[in-house]
Design an enzyme around this catalytic site. Structure first.
Site, PDB file in Angstrom:
ATOM      1  N   TYR A  25       0.828  -1.215   0.000  1.00  0.00           N
ATOM      2  CA  TYR A  25       0.000   0.000   0.000  1.00  0.00           C
ATOM      3  C   TYR A  25       0.863   1.266   0.000  1.00  0.00           C
ATOM      4  CZ  TYR A  25      -3.161   3.541   1.984  1.00  0.00           C
ATOM      5  OH  TYR A  25      -3.887   4.682   2.224  1.00  0.00           O
ATOM      6  N   GLY A  26       1.848   1.298   0.893  1.00  0.00           N
ATOM      7  CA  GLY A  26       2.731   2.471   0.961  1.00  0.00           C
ATOM      8  C   GLY A  26       3.457   2.669  -0.366  1.00  0.00           C
TER       9      GLY A  26
END
Ligand code: NAD
Length: 345
Positions: free
Chosen positions: A176-177
């Site tokens: 996600y990051g």
């Protein structure tokens, strides 16, 4: 395929904290055409509420992967719902060309870190691919939209220096990051190469009514199934900057009107607490402090950052001020939770 929808939201009588932190700029928004991707989700639906209050004409694009149309009050004629996916270029191109938005808020994404670990393909295609598709659609339409791309504090990964500033190192520790960082790089590229007006909002833990996940919601769910015991993931020392959703929305609207192009801004409260403290505040509010025993799993989930203490000077220079104190925000969430899911006690 894009499917237009019209639905009415079920009754909801929790106090609208959203109005409290509003960026009051009616003349800016009145009558403006605004596209909100991911508008059926948690933050997006509050943003739509705020824009309706300000008199904007809103098109919401969402594939309902996590969001719900019932999150949105469609009693206003100024809201149009379109079911569609930001990964599908043809549909996105059509909707941008048709609506010619003056403002675009791009929130559509997989928004769950554990979800991204389970399904990195969906995460990458939606967060990274979907951002490209949308920004390219704006380029192709040849319009001068002011755009805000929802990024995340997750782009910093596990920072070593505090407070976290926009120029702190970017080293994501989850799919996600990484996909959010890739989306930021795309946004900067479109801003530089095609001179599009795009700001990036690095959002940190937003909480409030309609929240679908995250620490406060998890605690309430656990307490509802057994108020005598609360198990906390990890060691309870993870530090979080919780920002009430009305304040998050204000931050997004401030960036839309005043954000620098190609610039990223932390959107947070600037006030941090460890997870045990947050649990204690919830227990106090529920009158459970003497009854509930807290235990810790010791091990947290993959991609869970340990410490988020956030510097918000950059966005504050645009006259952003978070106004909802944590205690008051937690009370609002508890009220909403009990009205929606039944009493905790
Ligand atoms: P959410 O899951 O409630 O909202 C995301 C919305 O995007 C949902 O309605 C979902 O159905 C929609 N969506 C997902 N994939 C899509 C796709 N391929 N096409 C079209 N729509 C799609 O999450 P949220 O908490 O409201 O987050 C909104 C945005 O803010 C996200 O971009 C998220 O990454 C970012 N963000 C949120 C937080 C937070 O604390 N909530 C923190 C950091 C960043």
């Amino acid at each position: 395929m894009m499917i237009p929808h019209r639905m009415t939201r079920s009754g909801r009588n929790w106090r609208r904290g959203i109005e409290k932190g509003m960026h009051m700029s009616g003349h800016v928004w009145r009558g403006k055409k605004v596209l909100v991707t991911g508008g059926a989700g948690f933050i997006g639906s509050h943003l739509v509420d705020a824009l309706v209050n300000e008199g904007a004409r809103i098109t919401v694009l969402d594939n309902l992967q996590a969001g719900r149309w019932t999150n949105i009050d469609t009693s206003s004629e100024n809201v149009r719902l379109v079911e569609g996916d930001v990964r599908e270029a043809e549909g996105v191109n059509n909707i941008v060309r048709e609506t010619q938005p003056e403002f675009v808020f791009h929130l559509a994404a997989n928004a769950s870190v554990p979800g991204s670990v389970d399904d990195p393909c969906y995460d990458f295609e939606s967060n990274c691919g979907g951002t490209f598709v949308l920004l390219n659609a704006i380029r192709l339409a040849g319009i001068r939209s002011r755009t805000v791309v929802a990024s995340s504090g997750a782009v910093y990964g596990e920072p070593e220096e505090f407070p976290i500033r926009e120029n702190s190192s970017l080293a994501p520790i989850s799919p996600y990051g990484a996909s959010k960082l890739a989306a930021e790089i795309e946004a900067r590229m479109f801003s530089d190469v095609y001179e599009m007006q795009i700001s990036m909002a690095r959002i940190f833990n937003s909480y409030g009514p309609r929240m679908p996940r995250f620490v406060v919601f998890d605690f309430l769910k656990k307490l509802q199934s057994g108020p005598d015991h609360l198990e906390i993931l990890g060691n309870g020392k993870q530090v979080r900057d919780l920002n009430y959703v009305a304040d998050t929305v204000t931050g997004l609207m401030v960036l839309a009107t005043d954000g620098g192009s190609g610039e990223a801004y932390n959107v947070a409260s600037g006030d941090s607490h460890d997870v045990t403290e947050i649990a204690h505040m919830l227990l106090d509010t529920l009158g459970l402090r003497d009854r509930t025993r807290i235990s810790y799993t010791g091990k947290s989930w993959s991609g869970d950052a340990q410490r988020w203490e956030v510097d918000i000077e950059k966005i504050q220079s645009l006259e952003y001020t978070p106004v909802v104190p944590l205690k008051e925000g937690l009370e609002q969430v508890i009220t909403w939770y009990q009205q929606t899911f039944g009493n905790i006690l």
